[in-house]
Motif scaffolding. Structure first.
Motif: not given
Length: 271
Positions: A198-204, A69-78, A60-67
């Motif tokens: 892609n969303l988690i690709r920056l979470l290293k 392009q933003q998803i493929i760019a990845g979620m910033p680690k901070p 039931e987790s939902k992103l809000n308003g992400w395109t």
């Protein structure tokens, strides 16, 4: 259950279960939900009160308003710190433990990186994040891999054909083939695979920093690997393990699919 309303990200859903009173923030593997660990009822659940989070594109987790392009760019680690900011608002700033299985281990490790002074125990099962998995890195960071990943997941026949080829050359075994095939048999599932990785690709996680913090704050570590796991085997994590002299490390007679009643029985009977 509840939600964390994270500004600029969306609503992160979590499940609550377990009869213990120590808080444990848990992060599941691909294709599951935050309820995945409920089978560990005789071991983990007797000691902890679990807050099991659904990954985005799961449960039931939902992103809000992400395109896209933003998803493929990845979620910033901070942004991972924002999970805890909101959790602390609901439950108070307190000590806690973390649990991560497979890709969920990345978030558990990042929380250790950011909140080591508040963490009692880190439990990792068949964890991603302790070394670079070349397959995921190729698909989400290399131009040719990104191109192939996009087109394979949008095709009805390319993805199954590719999986069969990978199994034939023994890049993946039968169990991994079955797990992967069950996640690509519909258009929606293929899109979710593409968006999730892609969303988690920056979470290293910064494993060098994490080792230092674990040893500094004497965080209890329990690392569990499947002896027949070809995805995240123990040998790939050995350089990390070697730097943790007090870690409890187990290699069980299982594959990547670890979170089962069989593992619960194993943990209960540990010395």
């Amino acid at each position: 259950m509840g939600f964390l309303d994270i500004p600029g990200l969306g609503k992160k859903h979590y499940h609550e279960y377990g009869t213990g009173n120590k808080p444990l923030l848990a992060f599941h593997g691909y294709g599951m939900t935050g309820r995945q660990f409920h089978v560990l009822e005789r071991s983990i659940l007797k000691e902890y009160h679990v807050y099991g989070f659904d990954h985005f594109f799961h449960g039931e987790s939902k992103l809000n308003g992400w395109t896209e392009q933003q998803i493929i760019a990845g979620m910033p680690k901070p942004i991972v710190k924002a999970y805890m900011d909101e959790w602390f608002k609901q439950h108070g700033r307190q000590r806690f433990s973390v649990l991560g299985y497979s890709i969920g281990a990345n978030i558990a490790l990042i929380l250790v990186e950011e909140y080591a002074d508040l963490i009692d125990t880190m439990i990792l099962m068949a964890p991603d994040g302790l070394s670079v998995y070349k397959g995921f890195h190729f698909l989400t960071h290399r131009p040719i891999g990104k191109y192939l990943f996009k087109h394979v997941t949008k095709s009805k026949w390319l993805a199954p054909t590719l999986l069969k080829s990978l199994k034939k050359i023994k890049f993946i075994d039968e169990s991994l083939y079955q797990i992967a095939y069950n996640e690509i048999d519909t258009e929606q599932k293929r899109q979710d695979v593409y968006y999730t990785l892609n969303l988690i690709r920056l979470l290293k996680p910064d494993t060098t920093k994490i080792v230092q913090l674990i040893n500094k704050y004497n965080i209890k570590c329990r690392l569990i690997f499947g002896k027949y796991d070809n995805l995240f085997p123990m040998k790939a994590a050995q350089p990390f393990i070697d730097k943790l002299p007090n870690a409890e490390v187990y290699e069980v007679n299982m594959g990547h699919w670890l979170v089962t009643k069989q593992l619960d029985e194993y943990l209960v009977n540990l010395p």
